[in-house]
Design an enzyme around this catalytic site. Sequence first.
Site, PDB file in Angstrom:
ATOM      1  N   GLY A 163       0.805  -1.214   0.000  1.00  0.00           N
ATOM      2  CA  GLY A 163       0.000   0.000   0.000  1.00  0.00           C
ATOM      3  C   GLY A 163       0.836   1.261   0.000  1.00  0.00           C
ATOM      4  O   GLY A 163       2.036   1.254  -0.298  1.00  0.00           O
ATOM      5  N   CYS A 164       0.195   2.357   0.400  1.00  0.00           N
ATOM      6  CA  CYS A 164       0.740   3.690   0.166  1.00  0.00           C
ATOM      7  C   CYS A 164       1.969   4.050   0.995  1.00  0.00           C
ATOM      8  O   CYS A 164       2.687   4.979   0.646  1.00  0.00           O
ATOM      9  CB  CYS A 164      -0.350   4.735   0.397  1.00  0.00           C
ATOM     10  SG  CYS A 164      -1.722   4.641  -0.786  1.00  0.00           S
ATOM     11  N   PHE A 165       2.218   3.342   2.090  1.00  0.00           N
ATOM     12  CA  PHE A 165       3.390   3.685   2.901  1.00  0.00           C
ATOM     13  C   PHE A 165       4.686   3.127   2.327  1.00  0.00           C
ATOM     14  O   PHE A 165       5.780   3.494   2.755  1.00  0.00           O
ATOM     15  CB  PHE A 165       3.220   3.188   4.349  1.00  0.00           C
ATOM     16  CG  PHE A 165       3.128   1.688   4.495  1.00  0.00           C
ATOM     17  CD1 PHE A 165       4.267   0.890   4.488  1.00  0.00           C
ATOM     18  CD2 PHE A 165       1.893   1.067   4.640  1.00  0.00           C
ATOM     19  CE1 PHE A 165       4.182  -0.486   4.627  1.00  0.00           C
ATOM     20  CE2 PHE A 165       1.798  -0.311   4.790  1.00  0.00           C
ATOM     21  CZ  PHE A 165       2.944  -1.087   4.778  1.00  0.00           C
ATOM     22  N   ALA A 166       4.594   2.224   1.351  1.00  0.00           N
ATOM     23  CA  ALA A 166       5.734   1.384   0.986  1.00  0.00           C
ATOM     24  C   ALA A 166       6.836   2.103   0.216  1.00  0.00           C
ATOM     25  O   ALA A 166       7.939   1.570   0.085  1.00  0.00           O
ATOM     26  CB  ALA A 166       5.259   0.170   0.191  1.00  0.00           C
TER      27      ALA A 166
END
Length: 388
Positions: A163-166
């Site tokens: 997801g977006c934190f990666a």
Amino acid sequence: MVTVEEVRKAQRAEGPATILAIGTVTPANCVNQSTYPDYYFRITNSEHKTELKEKFQRMCDKSMITKRYMHLTEEILKENPSFCEYMAPSLDARQDIAVVEVPKLGKEAAQSAIKEWGQPKSKITHVVFCTTSGIDMPGADYQLTKLLGLRPSVKRLMMYQQGCFAGGTVLRLAKDLAENNKGARVLIVCSEITVVTFRGPSETHLDSLVGQALFGDGAAAVIVGADPTPAEKPLFQLVSAAQTLAPNSCGAIDGHLREVGLTFHLLKDVPSVVSNNIEKCLFEAFNPLGISDWNSVFWIAHPGGPAILDQVEDKLGLKPEKLRATRHVLSEYGNMSSACVLFILDEMRKASSNAGLGTTGEGLEWGVLFGFGPGLTIETVVLHSVPT
């Protein structure tokens, strides 16, 4: 006879991990955000849902996005009508596209980074590939290795469904790999396409509609290594990296891979969860450096959406220009999940150079990169710029 300590010392680099090149790419198909609601409701055969369309129009108008890029063209969607329903079984068809196009887009970004790096690709020792789009074995890391013609001995790591934190995660991993393996050159690639998440509108699941208003496609590649050679041109140093789970945030951002594709669920309080936890992350990252003025550092923040950026600005008292690069990427590309922060890094170093600023970090010495996504997980990377 050598000792274990001597072996360990010989294995490690002397200096910090450094970003040596960045490459970014998008699909050719560009969609205009102002006209997207008309297109989206037409292609999903939902034009009769007039009130829902008006809500979606307002979402798009408030998104601060000008345009996005998408692999899914009108032609592809007409060939795959199940994509256009809200909950139609469609995973096989989505996977058939994703397992081919995700590594292909990643290859283009990697080639751009390798060209800027200027070194033979045979010097790449590690590959870290990240995507939330599709799953396969062997994975996109394997496909990328084949597409680029990398050495068969390259050490690969595949990250699916992060997801977006990666975008922060891959930098954290690359830092550890580069600093603990003398001479390592790590190619990291984040490649995201919305083929797994695109779906028609639902009047009962508006959080899904938020994703349709925000997400776009893109791939970014970065080459990381310690102890740069004279032929290499450092861009940023990776000083420290941390990951944490925000308290009381379970279920704030969820994604579930089902027969219908990847479904996203977002709670309305995501902006407040992020803004309420960001200062603690900043303090823990910058206290060792004696920095507590958040306007004195340059900012690369994952642009989850305009509400998140607004609340972070307010919470920390940031000057509007602090999130310029972040807002620029959101406007020009939308939310590309893990690839976003790498696009922002690229935008910042280019804009800093073009404006004649003294460093790659808008003339400042220290900076922070934030990623946040499912968990709610927060990645914090402390960056040190280099002279332009």
